[in-house]
Design an enzyme around this catalytic site. Sequence first.
Site, short mmCIF file in Angstrom:
data_model
loop_
_atom_site.label_atom_id
_atom_site.label_comp_id
_atom_site.label_asym_id
_atom_site.label_seq_id
_atom_site.Cartn_x
_atom_site.Cartn_y
_atom_site.Cartn_z
N TRP A 24 2.46 8.10 3.23
CA TRP A 24 2.73 8.25 4.66
C TRP A 24 1.99 9.47 5.23
O TRP A 24 1.25 9.37 6.20
CB TRP A 24 4.25 8.38 4.83
CG TRP A 24 4.76 8.35 6.23
CD1 TRP A 24 4.06 8.02 7.36
CD2 TRP A 24 6.09 8.63 6.65
NE1 TRP A 24 4.89 8.09 8.45
CE2 TRP A 24 6.13 8.46 8.04
CE3 TRP A 24 7.25 9.02 5.98
CZ2 TRP A 24 7.30 8.66 8.78
CZ3 TRP A 24 8.41 9.21 6.71
CH2 TRP A 24 8.43 9.03 8.10
N HIS B 136 0.64 15.09 -7.49
CA HIS B 136 2.09 15.20 -7.74
C HIS B 136 2.35 16.29 -8.78
O HIS B 136 3.49 16.47 -9.21
CB HIS B 136 2.65 13.89 -8.29
CG HIS B 136 2.62 12.72 -7.35
ND1 HIS B 136 3.08 12.79 -6.06
CD2 HIS B 136 2.19 11.44 -7.54
CE1 HIS B 136 2.94 11.59 -5.49
NE2 HIS B 136 2.41 10.77 -6.36
N SER C 162 14.10 5.02 -5.48
CA SER C 162 12.75 4.55 -5.22
C SER C 162 11.90 4.60 -6.49
O SER C 162 11.13 3.68 -6.79
CB SER C 162 12.11 5.40 -4.12
OG SER C 162 10.80 4.97 -3.85
N LYS D 200 6.80 0.04 9.12
CA LYS D 200 6.54 -1.38 9.38
C LYS D 200 5.04 -1.68 9.39
O LYS D 200 4.57 -2.66 8.81
CB LYS D 200 7.18 -1.74 10.73
CG LYS D 200 7.18 -3.21 11.05
CD LYS D 200 8.03 -3.48 12.30
CE LYS D 200 7.39 -4.61 13.09
NZ LYS D 200 7.43 -4.41 14.52
N GLU D 201 4.28 -0.82 10.05
CA GLU D 201 2.82 -1.01 10.14
C GLU D 201 2.14 -0.77 8.79
O GLU D 201 1.25 -1.50 8.39
CB GLU D 201 2.22 -0.08 11.20
CG GLU D 201 2.53 -0.49 12.63
CD GLU D 201 1.97 -1.87 12.99
OE1 GLU D 201 0.80 -2.14 12.66
OE2 GLU D 201 2.72 -2.68 13.57
N MET E 172 5.59 -0.47 -0.95
CA MET E 172 6.31 -0.08 0.26
C MET E 172 7.59 -0.91 0.27
O MET E 172 7.57 -2.08 0.66
CB MET E 172 5.48 -0.40 1.51
CG MET E 172 4.14 0.29 1.56
SD MET E 172 4.27 1.78 2.51
CE MET E 172 2.66 2.51 2.20
N GLY F 143 11.49 2.30 2.71
CA GLY F 143 11.08 3.42 3.56
C GLY F 143 12.18 3.94 4.46
O GLY F 143 11.95 4.21 5.64
#
Length: 295
Positions: A53, A108, A138, A230-231, A256, A259
């Site tokens: 993101w 990371h 997640s 969403k996109e 994804m 989220g």
Amino acid sequence: MELIQDTSRPPLEYVKGVPLIKYFAEALGPLQSFRARPDDLLISTYPKSGTTWVSQILDMIYQGGDLEKCRRAPIFMRVPFLEFKVPGIPSGMETLKDTPAPRLLKTHLPLALLPQTLLDQKVKVVYVARNAKDVAVSYYHFYHMAKVHPEPGTWDSFLEKFMAGEVSYGSWYQHVQEWWELSHTHPVLYLFYEDMKENPKREIWKILEFVGRSLPEETVDLMVQHTSFKEMKKNPMANYTTIPQELMDHSISPFMRKGMTGDWKTTFTVAQNEHFDVDYAEKMAGCSLSFRSEL
């Protein structure tokens, strides 16, 4: 892609006490030759905390809000992942060779494994932290779909491993705390996933100010829309669907997934939650960081 046949589910390898995906551990040797530039920008997170993101947001900023330019390649080619190495796919170091300055980089790695050159060059860092419960859930789903990880086992056993820091990249608790401490002495913009969910526009303004760039408000509004979950979920240049299925099987769980903040409540039992909270209070004692696990 015959190279990929033997990549499935190797055990984690420990480097300086930190468990890592086997191939990533092997990448740390070559990574020693990496030389940071003062105009590099590092995106750092513990896994499953909003890395892609914030990478998409920063790439849009660097491209002046031009959506076409952001479609030039998948996110892992636009923002080289320093320690990435998997048979049959260009490594982070290889991708870096073709990346023009100013470069966006991703890691990371905990500080113990971070190339010293990044600190020596005082490279700016955008760090994103996410609440531990949502990260754990997640990560469990990610372990299932990303076959470079060992088998995750049951949710209960995975949660115990997460709490003990026995998952890839080690302890979440240590990661968020040490980067928080670094932010007091180094140019680190420390963001929270939950703040980004709550008010993405406000957080994008913070990022713009930090990287010393300005964009018109209508461009920022476009960025908010384009980098919404969403996109991004339907954007093949952001959602990792271009990675071979042998490595990431989106039919098991999409990269994804949801989220959202607070999804942990659908997975944690009451007993697990109570056990987690006691352990969390011990591990985070004396730390000034506070997280929101629901919005």
